[in-house]
Design an enzyme around this catalytic site. Structure first.
Site, PDB file in Angstrom:
ATOM      1  N   PRO A 104     118.882  23.338  91.546  1.00  0.00           N
ATOM      2  CA  PRO A 104     118.979  24.671  91.503  1.00  0.00           C
ATOM      3  C   PRO A 104     119.312  25.609  92.610  1.00  0.00           C
ATOM      4  CG  PRO A 104     116.938  23.666  90.685  1.00  0.00           C
ATOM      5  CD  PRO A 104     117.815  22.692  91.439  1.00  0.00           C
ATOM      6  N   GLU A 131     110.220  17.212  91.482  1.00  0.00           N
ATOM      7  CA  GLU A 131     110.278  18.493  92.383  1.00  0.00           C
ATOM      8  C   GLU A 131     111.704  18.415  93.125  1.00  0.00           C
ATOM      9  OE1 GLU A 131     108.187  21.277  92.200  1.00  0.00           O
ATOM     10  OE2 GLU A 131     107.506  19.858  90.673  1.00  0.00           O
ATOM     11  N   ARG A 169     137.724  17.596  80.972  1.00  0.00           N
ATOM     12  CA  ARG A 169     138.966  18.230  79.785  1.00  0.00           C
ATOM     13  C   ARG A 169     140.002  18.894  80.593  1.00  0.00           C
ATOM     14  NH1 ARG A 169     138.632  23.188  78.143  1.00  0.00           N
ATOM     15  NH2 ARG A 169     138.423  22.627  75.997  1.00  0.00           N
ATOM     16  N   ASP A 184     141.984  28.851  77.500  1.00  0.00           N
ATOM     17  CA  ASP A 184     140.483  29.040  77.245  1.00  0.00           C
ATOM     18  C   ASP A 184     140.143  30.212  78.034  1.00  0.00           C
ATOM     19  OD1 ASP A 184     139.959  26.969  75.619  1.00  0.00           O
ATOM     20  OD2 ASP A 184     139.277  25.529  77.206  1.00  0.00           O
TER      21      ASP A 184
END
Ligand code: JD8
Length: 271
Positions: A104, A131, A169, A184
């Site tokens: 994170p 954690e 991709r 895209d």
């Protein structure tokens, strides 16, 4: 000397290997996603090799312990450095490897980062749990820390799959149609125009008639205008970053004038 066809993955003569190795406590989480659709086809075509490895392989105790209590106290457990270092040293195997830790605290993942990772020969993806990692893991392994967004997940496995899907991709030859990766959304910097298929009217909702007109130039202009309209309405933050053509500016002016007209009309009705 190569006779006949050029070897796979040497498009620019640089890429000698496209390998991803995933280090995880939950290898089964990858068995569905890696074996369907684009990721499966990329591997079947030999364009990429993806290995999934159980971190517990690199423990030496009978209970295969990979975690321990946090120094300084507090709830939860932290991933120990020893098994992760041993695993990464085994997986590096003399390649020019880049270690990416999904955390994170990482650099926000983006289309730009995906396109940079797509050029690397070997990427080792570290998936944390509990954690997270003892901080000496990303530090000592010179890992690039990457986050897929500002929401709380339970571990790095789903982020690793997101990174793989976005990255693989972009490897040349993976998509049947090479142009679709370029057109895209985010590659162009705009949201996509709406898409429609048959039937022409569904439950009272008609397909915009211009799409049935056969006028390809008018259709291209309409689609560009819709892409600009949607981006302006839903993601105005993206508009600033895109380089707009003269036509784009003309289309945006039309959109703004339509908006002003609609506001004036609704005010006139209300009063
Ligand atoms: C790795 C453990 C869970 C994180 C206590 C909840 C990425 N965008 C992202 N959101 N969440 C993650 C992520 C979460 C992870 C781990 C990635 C390893 N957790 C922890 C800290 C707070 N729990 C992520 N990439």
């Amino acid at each position: 000397m190569w006779r006949g066809l050029r070897p796979p993955n040497t498009e620019e003569g640089r890429r000698v290997l496209n390998r991803f190795d995933i280090l995880t406590l939950f290898p089964a989480m990858f068995q569905g996603p890696l074996h369907e659709s684009i990721l499966r086809r990329a591997q079947d075509k030999g364009l990429v090799t993806i290995g999934v490895h159980d971190l517990r392989t690199w423990t030496h105790d009978r209970h295969h312990v990979v975690d321990d209590v946090p120094y300084g106290g507090g709830a939860g457990m932290v991933l120990k450095p020893e098994p992760v270092f041993e695993a990464v040293e085994a997986l590096r195997g003399g390649f020019d490897s880049t270690v990416v830790a999904l955390t994170p605290q990482g650099l926000p993942f983006s289309q730009r980062l995906a396109s940079e990772l797509a050029h690397l020969s070997h990427v080792i993806l570290l998936c944390g749990r509990y954690e997270g990692f003892d901080d000496r893991i990303p530090q000592g392994l010179h890992a690039l820390e990457v986050s897929i967004g500002d929401f709380v997940l339970s571990g790095g496995e789903i982020p690793a799959l997101v990174l793989l899907d976005a990255t693989v991709r972009l490897i040349p030859g993976v998509l049947g149609d090479e142009t679709s990766a370029l057109s895209d959304s985010f590659a162009t910097g705009l949201l996509e125009h709406p898409h429609y298929t048959r039937p022409p009217t569904f439950r009272g909702m008609a397909v915009p008639p211009i799409l049935l007109s056969g006028d390809h130039q008018a259709i291209a202009r309409w689609r560009r205008k819709q892409a600009l309209r949607r981006t302006r309405e839903r993601r105005p933050d993206l508009l600033g970053l895109t380089s707009l053509s003269d036509l784009d500016r003309e289309l945006l002016t039309e959109i703004e004038m339509e908006g002003a007209h609609a506001k004036r009309a609704s005010r006139d009705i209300e009063s």
